[in-house]
Design an enzyme around this catalytic site. Structure first.
Site, PDB file in Angstrom:
ATOM      1  N   SER A   1      19.805   3.093 -30.007  1.00 25.96           N
ATOM      2  CA  SER A   1      20.501   3.298 -28.549  1.00 25.96           C
ATOM      3  C   SER A   1      20.229   5.129 -28.340  1.00 25.96           C
ATOM      4  CB  SER A   1      21.459   2.190 -28.583  1.00 25.96           C
ATOM      5  OG  SER A   1      22.253   3.433 -27.807  1.00 25.96           O
TER       6      SER A   1
ATOM      7  N   LYS B  19      23.255   1.549 -33.306  1.00 24.23           N
ATOM      8  CA  LYS B  19      23.302   0.374 -32.802  1.00 24.23           C
ATOM      9  C   LYS B  19      22.012  -0.021 -32.706  1.00 24.23           C
ATOM     10  CE  LYS B  19      23.775  -2.385 -29.159  1.00 24.23           C
ATOM     11  NZ  LYS B  19      24.188  -2.054 -27.582  1.00 24.23           N
TER      12      LYS B  19
ATOM     13  N   GLU C 116      13.608 -10.078 -27.768  1.00 24.05           N
ATOM     14  CA  GLU C 116      13.957  -9.441 -25.325  1.00 24.05           C
ATOM     15  C   GLU C 116      12.331  -9.482 -25.187  1.00 24.05           C
ATOM     16  OE1 GLU C 116      18.673  -7.390 -25.857  1.00 24.05           O
ATOM     17  OE2 GLU C 116      16.331  -6.433 -26.386  1.00 24.05           O
TER      18      GLU C 116
END
Ligand code: ARG
Length: 490
Positions: free
Chosen positions: A267, A273, A280
């Site tokens: 991130s 992260k 996705e």
């Protein structure tokens, strides 16, 4: 004064799709010219000149330099030919055919290649799934319904379910391939031609399995495109479900897996992260492919026979769907290969949520003369009370409340209750065909490996057949050119 409305040339183009069709179109041109010569429709010398020029066009930077200036790839190649050798000879190539049968043939050749590539990727994915399953025959995990802990199973059993879905996808793609690999060439605009062409010959040279017979059908239909994209849509739906599981399983809540570092991103603000972006995007691109299917169905719906320019609008959706699907399968394949499993976490979580409740009800049925529905009621009120350690005493208490009798009076023992609560035994008992018991999973693994072997071989056979035909075509082209050099025509 109103601005003059000049026709927008770009509106009619579909450049990406035409680039995709370029190599197929050169093959179609070569096969058509070889056949025209063999049928005595054009002379040996003329055929040889055209073929030489086609080889030159094939080697040029045609796609970047020439293609964008023409209406489509078919017009571009013919125009380049005429520019190079004049209309007297260059203008002979299109004898006995139309862009309508030409484009349909090109799409089928280009799609055939894509389907073979997709079959390869699907087989690789199936192999990666089998490998993970082999390593995890004893890895216990909670099985879910409604995303709630339901019954224990093993990771191998769960993953083999995905294998079976992809094996069905593979066989759907094979069907689509069979409906794709038939030759519309020679149908011309739709009414065939008065020239004595040989449709079987061009079909054979181009590696088609047969001729798409009715010339009206041959140019009109795009049902093979709809079929291919339907297969992609189904496959992407299956893939998105696996992607979704990887996303869920990699959360702190589940903590079952670690997605390989190359398939996770950081991130820009949160240093800790590891986001599952690739998974996705696989999930999202299922939506893209479904959109392509809807587009193509809507474009083809209610089109009068035979050719309408609407059909050109189908091809870019096919291209997008095909590339998206194959790339998504390839990404998933490497993601699965590098997937790390957190076996202890899975096993720990399998203990949570009273996943042995069904087995306890089944045990009551087997050990006493109580019916399954009554046993279900007893165990259900036990679950509602939120007992964490189930023992005979607790079962007796609820049984007394539900049926007015203790189950130990009816034959239930402490040992049987303990056995029912054992996760590993729960799995081992589910040994009916297709169940998660080790013996059954090992048997399924053996048969799935055989399925994979057969699928790999069937793909190779198809690829080999096409390759041999196209080599034969190149040989025939060479023969025409070199015989012209020795005999200088006939
Ligand atoms: N680019 C066109 C297509 O993809 C070629 C066919 C044009 N045929 C015609 N009759 N205008 O469909």
């Amino acid at each position: 004064m109103q601005k003059q409305n000049k026709p927008l040339k770009d509106y009619i183009l579909s450049l990406d799709a035409d680039e995709w069709l370029f190599h197929a179109d050169v093959l179609v041109d070569k096969a058509h010219v070889v056949m025209l010569e063999e049928q005595g429709i054009i002379k040996r010398e003329e055929a040889a000149e055209i073929l030489k020029c086609l080889i030159k066009i094939e080697g040029d930077d045609f796609i970047e330099h020439e293609l964008p200036s023409y209406e489509d790839v078919h017009t571009a190649i013919e125009s380049a030919l005429i520019k190079e050798m004049g209309e007297d000879i260059g203008g002979m190539m299109h004898t006995g055919r139309s862009r309508n049968d030409e484009v349909a043939t090109c799409i089928r050749i280009a799609l055939r290649e894509e389907l073979l590539e997709l079959m390869k990727e699907v087989n690789e994915l199936k192999r990666a799934i089998i490998e993970k399953a082999v390593e995890n025959v004893d890895t216990v995990m909670p099985g879910y319904t409604h995303l709630q802990h339901a019954q224990p199973t093993t990771f191998a059993h769960h993953f083999l379910a995905h294998f079976d879905a992809f094996a069905r996808d593979f066989s759907r793609v094979v069907n689509a391939y069979e409906h794709t690999n038939v030759s519309p060439l020679g149908a011309a605009a739709f009414a065939s031609t008065g020239f004595p062409i040989d449709r079987e010959k061009t079909a054979k040279l181009l590696g088609f399995d047969s001729v798409l017979e009715n010339s009206m059908d041959a140019v009109s239909t795009r049902d093979f495109v709809i079929e291919a994209i339907s297969c992609y849509a189904n496959l992407m739906t299956n893939l998105s479900r696996l992607a979704e599981e990887l996303i869920l399983w990699s959360t702190s809540e589940f903590d079952f897996v670690r997605i390989p570092a190359e398939y996770a991103t950081g991130s820009s603000i949160m240093p800790q992260k590891r986001n599952p972006d690739y998974a996705e995007l696989v999930r999202a691109r299922a939506g893209t492919v479904h959109g392509c299917l809807m587009s193509v169905l809507s474009i083809c719906k209610a089109l009068p026979y035979s050719y309408n320019r609407d059909l050109q609008e189908v091809t870019p959706h096919l291209l997008k769907a095909t590339k998206t699907t194959t790339a998504s399968v390839a990404v998933m394949n490497s993601m699965i290969e590098g997937l790390e499993l957190k076996k202890e976490e899975m096993e720990k979580k399998a203990q949570i949520g009273f996943t042995t409740a069904t087995e306890l009800a089944d045990t009551i049925v087997r050990e006493t003369d109580v019916s399954f529905r009554t046993a279900h009621k007893i165990v259900s009120s036990l679950a509602e009370k939120g007992v964490d350690k189930v023992a005979l005493k607790g079962v007796n208490e609820v049984a007394r409340a539900v049926i007015g009798k203790e189950l130990s009076e009816l034959g239930l023992t402490e040992e049987k209750v303990k056995e029912a609560m054992n996760i590993a035994l729960n799995i081992e008992k589910r040994a009916v065909k297709g169940g998660p018991a080790k013996k059954e999973v090992l048997r399924m693994l053996r048969t799935r490996k055989m399925v994979l072997d057969t699928d790999v071989k069937s793909r190779q056979a198809k690829e080999g057949k096409v390759k041999r035909s196209l080599e034969e075509l190149e040989k025939e082209v060479e023969k025409k050119i070199s015989s012209q050099l020795t005999s200088n025509g006939r």
